[in-house]
Design a protein around this motif. Structure first.
Motif, PDB file in Angstrom:
ATOM      1  N   GLU A   1      -0.173  -4.789 -11.518  1.00  0.00           N
ATOM      2  CA  GLU A   1      -0.888  -4.897 -10.240  1.00  0.00           C
ATOM      3  C   GLU A   1      -2.253  -4.233 -10.338  1.00  0.00           C
ATOM      4  O   GLU A   1      -2.484  -3.384 -11.197  1.00  0.00           O
ATOM      5  CB  GLU A   1      -0.085  -4.227  -9.126  1.00  0.00           C
ATOM      6  CG  GLU A   1       1.307  -4.796  -8.913  1.00  0.00           C
ATOM      7  CD  GLU A   1       2.106  -3.937  -7.959  1.00  0.00           C
ATOM      8  OE1 GLU A   1       2.116  -4.247  -6.755  1.00  0.00           O
ATOM      9  OE2 GLU A   1       2.705  -2.943  -8.413  1.00  0.00           O
ATOM     10  N   ASP A   2      -3.114  -4.598  -9.402  1.00  0.00           N
ATOM     11  CA  ASP A   2      -4.503  -4.133  -9.417  1.00  0.00           C
ATOM     12  C   ASP A   2      -4.931  -3.743  -8.008  1.00  0.00           C
ATOM     13  O   ASP A   2      -4.630  -4.453  -7.043  1.00  0.00           O
ATOM     14  CB  ASP A   2      -5.395  -5.272  -9.941  1.00  0.00           C
ATOM     15  CG  ASP A   2      -6.875  -4.991  -9.796  1.00  0.00           C
ATOM     16  OD1 ASP A   2      -7.295  -3.856 -10.077  1.00  0.00           O
ATOM     17  OD2 ASP A   2      -7.617  -5.911  -9.384  1.00  0.00           O
ATOM     18  N   ASP A   3      -5.615  -2.581  -7.896  1.00  0.00           N
ATOM     19  CA  ASP A   3      -6.194  -2.226  -6.595  1.00  0.00           C
ATOM     20  C   ASP A   3      -7.723  -2.204  -6.649  1.00  0.00           C
ATOM     21  O   ASP A   3      -8.379  -1.688  -5.749  1.00  0.00           O
ATOM     22  CB  ASP A   3      -5.656  -0.882  -6.093  1.00  0.00           C
ATOM     23  CG  ASP A   3      -6.238   0.322  -6.837  1.00  0.00           C
ATOM     24  OD1 ASP A   3      -6.928   0.135  -7.861  1.00  0.00           O
ATOM     25  OD2 ASP A   3      -6.001   1.468  -6.391  1.00  0.00           O
TER      26      ASP A   3
ATOM     27  N   TYR B   1      -2.545  -2.778  -3.437  1.00  0.00           N
ATOM     28  CA  TYR B   1      -2.368  -3.391  -4.748  1.00  0.00           C
ATOM     29  C   TYR B   1      -2.015  -4.864  -4.584  1.00  0.00           C
ATOM     30  O   TYR B   1      -1.300  -5.237  -3.642  1.00  0.00           O
ATOM     31  CB  TYR B   1      -1.241  -2.705  -5.520  1.00  0.00           C
ATOM     32  CG  TYR B   1      -1.654  -1.416  -6.187  1.00  0.00           C
ATOM     33  CD1 TYR B   1      -2.136  -1.403  -7.489  1.00  0.00           C
ATOM     34  CD2 TYR B   1      -1.550  -0.208  -5.512  1.00  0.00           C
ATOM     35  CE1 TYR B   1      -2.511  -0.228  -8.109  1.00  0.00           C
ATOM     36  CE2 TYR B   1      -1.922   0.980  -6.120  1.00  0.00           C
ATOM     37  CZ  TYR B   1      -2.401   0.964  -7.424  1.00  0.00           C
ATOM     38  OH  TYR B   1      -2.773   2.135  -8.031  1.00  0.00           O
ATOM     39  N   LYS B   2      -2.500  -5.675  -5.489  1.00  0.00           N
ATOM     40  CA  LYS B   2      -2.109  -7.079  -5.534  1.00  0.00           C
ATOM     41  C   LYS B   2      -1.507  -7.371  -6.907  1.00  0.00           C
ATOM     42  O   LYS B   2      -1.940  -6.825  -7.923  1.00  0.00           O
ATOM     43  CB  LYS B   2      -3.286  -8.012  -5.258  1.00  0.00           C
ATOM     44  CG  LYS B   2      -4.383  -7.974  -6.304  1.00  0.00           C
ATOM     45  CD  LYS B   2      -5.468  -8.998  -5.997  1.00  0.00           C
ATOM     46  CE  LYS B   2      -6.561  -8.994  -7.071  1.00  0.00           C
ATOM     47  NZ  LYS B   2      -7.605 -10.011  -6.793  1.00  0.00           N
TER      48      LYS B   2
ATOM     49  N   THR C   1       0.840  -1.179   0.000  1.00  0.00           N
ATOM     50  CA  THR C   1       0.000   0.000   0.000  1.00  0.00           C
ATOM     51  C   THR C   1       0.879   1.235   0.000  1.00  0.00           C
ATOM     52  O   THR C   1       1.780   1.339   0.822  1.00  0.00           O
ATOM     53  CB  THR C   1      -0.900   0.025   1.255  1.00  0.00           C
ATOM     54  OG1 THR C   1      -1.655  -1.185   1.302  1.00  0.00           O
ATOM     55  CG2 THR C   1      -1.838   1.229   1.218  1.00  0.00           C
TER      56      THR C   1
ATOM     57  N   ASN D   1      -7.599   0.775 -10.256  1.00  0.00           N
ATOM     58  CA  ASN D   1      -6.475   1.167 -11.099  1.00  0.00           C
ATOM     59  C   ASN D   1      -5.558  -0.012 -11.390  1.00  0.00           C
ATOM     60  O   ASN D   1      -5.492  -0.974 -10.621  1.00  0.00           O
ATOM     61  CB  ASN D   1      -5.650   2.260 -10.407  1.00  0.00           C
ATOM     62  CG  ASN D   1      -6.483   3.472 -10.053  1.00  0.00           C
ATOM     63  OD1 ASN D   1      -7.046   4.122 -10.923  1.00  0.00           O
ATOM     64  ND2 ASN D   1      -6.564   3.780  -8.759  1.00  0.00           N
ATOM     65  N   VAL D   2      -4.821   0.107 -12.491  1.00  0.00           N
ATOM     66  CA  VAL D   2      -3.738  -0.814 -12.798  1.00  0.00           C
ATOM     67  C   VAL D   2      -2.428  -0.069 -12.555  1.00  0.00           C
ATOM     68  O   VAL D   2      -2.301   1.111 -12.889  1.00  0.00           O
ATOM     69  CB  VAL D   2      -3.818  -1.332 -14.250  1.00  0.00           C
ATOM     70  CG1 VAL D   2      -3.800  -0.200 -15.261  1.00  0.00           C
ATOM     71  CG2 VAL D   2      -2.691  -2.320 -14.526  1.00  0.00           C
ATOM     72  N   ARG D   3      -1.474  -0.732 -11.938  1.00  0.00           N
ATOM     73  CA  ARG D   3      -0.139  -0.177 -11.766  1.00  0.00           C
ATOM     74  C   ARG D   3       0.840  -1.064 -12.530  1.00  0.00           C
ATOM     75  O   ARG D   3       0.915  -2.273 -12.293  1.00  0.00           O
ATOM     76  CB  ARG D   3       0.248  -0.106 -10.287  1.00  0.00           C
ATOM     77  CG  ARG D   3       1.604   0.555 -10.067  1.00  0.00           C
ATOM     78  CD  ARG D   3       1.781   0.978  -8.623  1.00  0.00           C
ATOM     79  NE  ARG D   3       1.984  -0.140  -7.717  1.00  0.00           N
ATOM     80  CZ  ARG D   3       2.006  -0.034  -6.390  1.00  0.00           C
ATOM     81  NH1 ARG D   3       1.819   1.145  -5.813  1.00  0.00           N
ATOM     82  NH2 ARG D   3       2.196  -1.097  -5.633  1.00  0.00           N
TER      83      ARG D   3
ATOM     84  N   ARG E   1      -8.002 -10.609 -13.753  1.00  0.00           N
ATOM     85  CA  ARG E   1      -8.431  -9.984 -12.489  1.00  0.00           C
ATOM     86  C   ARG E   1      -9.923 -10.202 -12.269  1.00  0.00           C
ATOM     87  O   ARG E   1     -10.624 -10.637 -13.163  1.00  0.00           O
ATOM     88  CB  ARG E   1      -8.103  -8.483 -12.501  1.00  0.00           C
ATOM     89  CG  ARG E   1      -8.904  -7.679 -13.527  1.00  0.00           C
ATOM     90  CD  ARG E   1      -8.473  -6.217 -13.512  1.00  0.00           C
ATOM     91  NE  ARG E   1      -9.268  -5.427 -14.441  1.00  0.00           N
ATOM     92  CZ  ARG E   1     -10.341  -4.704 -14.093  1.00  0.00           C
ATOM     93  NH1 ARG E   1     -10.735  -4.684 -12.831  1.00  0.00           N
ATOM     94  NH2 ARG E   1     -11.003  -4.011 -14.990  1.00  0.00           N
TER      95      ARG E   1
ATOM     96  N   VAL F   1       0.338   4.393 -13.493  1.00  0.00           N
ATOM     97  CA  VAL F   1      -0.924   4.080 -12.830  1.00  0.00           C
ATOM     98  C   VAL F   1      -2.044   4.677 -13.666  1.00  0.00           C
ATOM     99  O   VAL F   1      -2.050   5.883 -13.940  1.00  0.00           O
ATOM    100  CB  VAL F   1      -0.974   4.627 -11.394  1.00  0.00           C
ATOM    101  CG1 VAL F   1      -2.350   4.361 -10.770  1.00  0.00           C
ATOM    102  CG2 VAL F   1       0.109   3.987 -10.526  1.00  0.00           C
TER     103      VAL F   1
END
Length: 221
Positions: free
Chosen positions: A96-98, A68-69, A43, A101-103, A221, A177
């Motif tokens: 990654e995904d929260d 984020y995972k 986080t 959003n995608v990072r 996801r 992001v």
């Protein structure tokens, strides 16, 4: 001078392509919480209040950032870009995904300069595919590097749009992001990343690196 790379699609070059810089994002400094390797539940940190500060009503009601995972990560061998400098050598990409959003984190084998020489160009493209059978990506996050610095673009099935997120650069890392909504609510299916480097100084040289070397990396996801 900016590089001239494919608008979309993984590997082709289009010399003479002019990108709409008015739609691009310039890099922000990489924040300290993104300098370490992303983890599955990392986080972003928030600044603590100074001893003389008093919390406001907004501070009390503001929700903490969602964690984020990691959806997928692709490693690439070091020193396989041959003729280029270390920053032309891809090492990894992590997506990654929260939930909103995608990072996207791209790591190179050497620190990225704020600006390149007049003779150098770099293009980095992250291709995102909605189906496993298609040959051209649905969306591409593209970074153009040259003597005037770095520009991040988002190309969509309808063409370039105003870059809708953040673009951070620091050390050997780029971090993007973006809202999933700006990617059409993409749920998968795969991604790949490429980096082109070229120099016209004295004897022209170029290098190309791609991860994975063949095919694409699955994510969902």
């Amino acid at each position: 001078m900016t590089s001239c790379r494919t608008v979309r699609g993984p590997d082709t070059a289009a010399p003479g392509t002019i990108r709409p810089t008015e739609k691009a994002a310039r890099p922000q400094p990489l924040t300290s919480d993104l300098r370490a390797t992303p983890g599955p539940s990392k986080t972003p940190s928030t600044p603590s209040l100074t001893p003389t500060s008093k919390p406001t009503s907004a501070d009390k009601t503001q929700s903490p950032p969602k964690p984020y995972k990691v959806l997928a990560s692709q490693q690439d061998p070091s020193a396989d870009a041959l003729l280029g400098p270390a920053y032309a050598d891809l090492l990894s990409l992590t997506i990654e995904d929260d939930g909103t959003n995608v990072r996207i984190t791209v790591d190179m084998n050497g620190n990225l300069p704020p600006k390149l020489s007049d003779e150098e160009t770099v293009g980095v493209g992250v291709n995102l595919y909605a189906t496993s059978s298609q040959t051209e990506s649905d969306y591409q996050v593209f970074v153009d590097g040259g003597s005037d610095g770095w520009f991040a673009y988002l190309d969509t099935p309808k063409g370039f749009v105003d870059y809708p997120g953040t673009f951070q650069l620091g050390g050997a890392r780029m971090v993007f992001v973006l809202p999933w909504a700006s990617l059409g609510g993409l749920k998968g299916t795969g991604f790949d990343v490429f980096e082109d480097w070229a120099s016209s100084e004295l004897v022209p040289k170029s290098s190309y690196d791609r991860a994975p070397d063949n095919g694409r990396t699955a994510f969902s996801r």
